[in-house]
Design a protein around this motif. Structure first.
Motif, PDB file in Angstrom:
ATOM      1  N   SER A 173       0.873  -1.169   0.000  1.00 52.78           N
ATOM      2  CA  SER A 173       0.000   0.000   0.000  1.00 52.78           C
ATOM      3  C   SER A 173       0.907   1.215   0.000  1.00 52.78           C
ATOM      4  CB  SER A 173      -0.896   0.018   1.227  1.00 52.78           C
ATOM      5  OG  SER A 173      -0.118   0.195   2.387  1.00 52.78           O
ATOM      6  N   GLU A 174       0.313   2.377  -0.300  1.00 50.67           N
ATOM      7  CA  GLU A 174       1.145   3.569  -0.401  1.00 50.67           C
ATOM      8  C   GLU A 174       1.854   3.852   0.916  1.00 50.67           C
ATOM      9  OE1 GLU A 174      -0.810   6.998  -2.135  1.00 50.67           O
ATOM     10  OE2 GLU A 174       0.600   8.240  -1.023  1.00 50.67           O
ATOM     11  N   SER A 175       1.102   3.787   2.037  1.00 47.43           N
ATOM     12  CA  SER A 175       1.778   4.121   3.295  1.00 47.43           C
ATOM     13  C   SER A 175       2.731   3.019   3.738  1.00 47.43           C
ATOM     14  CB  SER A 175       0.780   4.456   4.396  1.00 47.43           C
ATOM     15  OG  SER A 175      -0.431   3.803   4.210  1.00 47.43           O
TER      16      SER A 175
ATOM     17  N   THR B 166       5.805   3.539   1.667  1.00 46.90           N
ATOM     18  CA  THR B 166       6.454   4.758   2.154  1.00 46.90           C
ATOM     19  C   THR B 166       7.212   4.455   3.435  1.00 46.90           C
ATOM     20  OG1 THR B 166       4.633   6.034   1.260  1.00 46.90           O
ATOM     21  CG2 THR B 166       6.065   7.155   2.823  1.00 46.90           C
TER      22      THR B 166
ATOM     23  N   GLY C 192       7.442   8.860  -0.023  1.00 47.01           N
ATOM     24  CA  GLY C 192       6.052   8.727  -0.455  1.00 47.01           C
ATOM     25  C   GLY C 192       5.915   8.872  -1.961  1.00 47.01           C
TER      26      GLY C 192
ATOM     27  N   ALA D 183       7.084   5.766  -3.534  1.00 47.49           N
ATOM     28  CA  ALA D 183       6.091   4.702  -3.350  1.00 47.49           C
ATOM     29  C   ALA D 183       4.969   4.844  -4.370  1.00 47.49           C
ATOM     30  CB  ALA D 183       5.541   4.746  -1.926  1.00 47.49           C
ATOM     31  N   ARG D 184       4.496   6.116  -4.581  1.00 43.17           N
ATOM     32  CA  ARG D 184       3.408   6.324  -5.544  1.00 43.17           C
ATOM     33  C   ARG D 184       3.868   5.954  -6.949  1.00 43.17           C
ATOM     34  NH1 ARG D 184       2.445  10.453  -2.075  1.00 43.17           N
ATOM     35  NH2 ARG D 184       3.515  12.070  -3.248  1.00 43.17           N
TER      36      ARG D 184
ATOM     37  N   LEU E 260       3.850   2.153  -7.293  1.00 41.06           N
ATOM     38  CA  LEU E 260       2.525   1.575  -7.348  1.00 41.06           C
ATOM     39  C   LEU E 260       1.748   2.057  -8.566  1.00 41.06           C
ATOM     40  CD1 LEU E 260       1.736   1.873  -3.567  1.00 41.06           C
ATOM     41  CD2 LEU E 260       1.978  -0.242  -4.839  1.00 41.06           C
TER      42      LEU E 260
ATOM     43  N   ARG F 121       0.696  11.132 -10.375  1.00 41.39           N
ATOM     44  CA  ARG F 121       0.784  12.258  -9.458  1.00 41.39           C
ATOM     45  C   ARG F 121       0.361  13.556 -10.142  1.00 41.39           C
ATOM     46  NH1 ARG F 121       7.087  13.720  -9.275  1.00 41.39           N
ATOM     47  NH2 ARG F 121       7.934  12.027 -10.497  1.00 41.39           N
TER      48      ARG F 121
END
Lengths: 122, 495
Positions: free
Chosen positions: B329-331, B334, B484, B487-488, B491, B495
């Motif tokens: 997951s993103e978090s 991250t 972060g 990470a984005r 995934l 942005r």
């Protein structure tokens, strides 16, 4: 059955790989460990060279009347892997020499005994 | 100049290494190495800024050969982030090194030290920037072989056996990676990671790819010391020279975690048809990560050698990174990426503080550190700040990444994971407290010479790392926020 036999190169690869790995794990002699490591690495060379082979193909050199060539890339990669293997062996043997100088033995159990004594002494 | 930016961080240390070797003069070699490290660091920061501001990866085709025939360097946010991590830690630790190795390594070997250090750094930076799977193996071996030699420079003879064990396990791991790489080439016909990712969708469920994933995961698991594949790590960290321990602990396992992230997210993918890393992220990684967090932390509590205590703590901290990576997951991602950087700063700083202590009292045994809080107040104060970072106390960098990790766990309604993370942090409280208690509340041993504070040339690099770990706990713009962003990107979130 014939398919399994036809892949005999891969059987050799697996046999060599397991032999090498077993030697690394089972023996207590540091030089034998290095030999096992070398066999293990050699099996990978064979794996790569095998996968580059094409049935009925020639070496990748342009020749009249030939249209299929083996894949040269895996063989070239293995030249690099051989160099890495030689470097690793050199470092490992150099370390073995130093260990022999420091402990007077290259048998793992005797080294462990000495280290244990050293640990207890602080 | 700017079009060659992506290759500079690798090229500079790689070219400087033989120069340092040939200089043969202790001061000239170390001076050159330190200068090159700082220039590499500046190049890394410029690279990261360029990648973040343009929003596109920097791509460099070596020798002008395109991706289908040649090796391509592909620097996205994550790669640039790791470049900054390795080069910054490398530069600070090498600045610490001259004074520290003067007591630990014979003077005639100092130029070897400089050359090996630069080679190891070049290998680690190469792993970060390359977009070619076989190239990863080559750089991995460059950095590993030089690291073996660096660790064997330790004074204690046990450094030799520790190195031998590391060499055997490291080579087995690297060969596993080589086998996995070969199987992937067999299935996709390319070594370029981006093209591999494009072709892998066509091979859904093919057993060869699953075997390749197994080999790659086991191989990199050995290199990153993922529990229970960490057997080489404690003694290697414990008996290596102080500055080598700090450098290796801060960078080498982190770069291996980066490689794992790269494979799982860039090549195999985690969502949609054809993604095959399911069993790794769902089962293998979390199981190994959680058992590592508990068992390694518990073992750390019982250590009498503080360097080994910190080594076991490193194994546990690798668990946090692996857990973050496995949450998909993103978090979670991250947290994993931010923890790479935050833990590198914290653990690098702690091992440098141990270097200061070893420099003054010649020992890193807990018993010899009694009463040290009064005799080396600055060093021990820095140690305490670093220790708080290990626990994850607010206002330290360790807190930021653990915060993201707990948030990621709660996002997935995995309350038990959040509890596990907090419980294992409590174990960190125990082993950090043991050292604090010994240093501040016990009487110094009788009959030993008076110990004074470590020299400034050792204290300043230590303070820089520990200070940075506090700074990035308060201001997260260049650590957690960039993590972060990376990470984005991984995934595939626009942005």
């Amino acid at each position: 059955m014939s398919e399994a036999l036809g892949l005999y190169n891969y059987w050799i690869v697996i046999f060599l790989m397991m032999t090498g790995l077993y030697l690394v794990i089972s023996t207590g002699n540091l030089v034998r460990k290095v030999v096992g490591l070398n066999i293990f690495q050699a099996s990978v060379l064979l794996l790569y060279v095998t996968m580059g082979r094409v049935d009925g193909a020639t070496a990748p050199i342009f020749v009249e009347g030939r249209e299929t060539y083996t894949d040269p890339l895996p063989s070239v990669l293995m030249l690099t892997a051989i160099v890495v293997g030689v470097a690793t062996t050199a470092v490992a043997l150099a370390l073995t020499v130093r260990i022999n100088e420091a402990y007077g033995t290259i048998e793992e159990d005797e080294i462990n005994e000495q280290e244990h004594a050293q640990e207890l002494a602080g | 100049m700017s079009e060659h930016l992506a290759v500079l961080p690798v090229l500079l240390p790689l070219l400087a290494a033989p120069i340092c070797f040939l200089l043969r003069n202790r001061i000239a070699a170390m001076g050159t190495a330190i200068a090159v490290c700082w220039v590499t660091f500046v190049a890394g920061v410029v690279l990261l800024r360029t990648v973040v501001t343009t929003g596109a990866p920097a791509i460099y085709e070596l020798g002008g050969w395109s991706a289908d025939v040649g090796i391509v360097y592909h620097v996205d946010t994550l790669a640039a982030f790791v470049v900054v991590l390795v080069s910054s830690l490398g530069a600070v630790v090498l600045t610490f090194a001259p004074q520290s190795i003067a007591k630990e390594i014979p003077k005639e070997k100092h130029h070897f030290f400089a050359a090996l250090y630069l080679l190891s750094m070049a290998g680690l930076l190469g792993i970060a920037v390359t977009g070619d799977l076989f190239n990863v193996f080559v750089f991995l071996e460059i950095s590993s072989l030089s690291t073996y030699a660096l660790i064997s420079l330790g004074q204690d003879r046990r450094a030799l056996t520790a190195t031998f064990r590391y060499l055997i396990l490291g080579t087995v791991g690297a060969t596993f990676i080589l086998i996995g790489t070969g199987l992937m080439y067999q299935m996709t016909g390319t070594l370029n990671m981006a093209e591999m990712a494009a072709h892998i969708r066509e091979t859904e469920g093919v057993r060869t790819v699953l075997v390749a994933i197994a080999f790659l995961t086991a191989g990199i698991g050995l290199k990153m010391a993922l529990f229970p594949l960490h057997a080489w790590l404690p003694n290697a960290y414990c008996y290596a020279p102080s500055s080598v321990t700090a450098f290796v602990a801060a960078t080498s396992t982190k770069v291996s975690v980066y490689v794992l992230i790269r494979w799982i997210y860039t090549i195999f993918g985690t969502q949609g048809p054809g993604s095959m890393s399911g069993v790794v992220v769902d089962l293998v990684l979390p199981a190994m990560a959680i058992s590592g967090m508990f068992i390694a932390s518990t073992v750390a509590i019982f250590q009498t050698n503080v360097k080994r205590l910190l080594a076991f703590s490193s194994v546990a901290q690798i668990g946090y990174m692996a857990l973050g990576v496995s949450l998909v997951s993103e978090s979670g991602l991250t947290a994993g990426i931010a923890h790479l950087f935050n833990h590198a700063l914290t653990k690098g700083g702690l091992f440098l503080a141990m270097g200061c202590i070893a420099y003054r009292i010649g020992s890193v045994q807990l018993a010899d550190m009694r009463g040290l809080g009064r005799r080396m107040p600055v060093t021990m104060f820095l140690w305490v700040l670093g220790g708080l970072g290990l626990i994850g106390v607010p206002c330290t960098a360790g807190f930021v990444s653990k915060w993201y990790l707990v948030r990621a766990a709660l996002e997935q309604d995995a309350l038990y994971l959040a509890v596990i993370i907090l419980l294992s942090s409590l174990l960190a409280v125990i082993y950090v407290w043991r050292v604090i208690e010994t240093a501040y509340f016990q009487e110094p041993p009788e009959g030993k010479d008076e110990v004074t504070e470590a020299p400034l040339s050792l204290l300043i690099p230590t303070a820089v790392l520990i200070g940075a770990s506090i700074y990035f706990g308060l201001f997260t713009e260049w650590s957690a926020d960039v993590a972060g962003l990376a990470a984005r990107e991984l995934l595939g979130v626009v942005r």
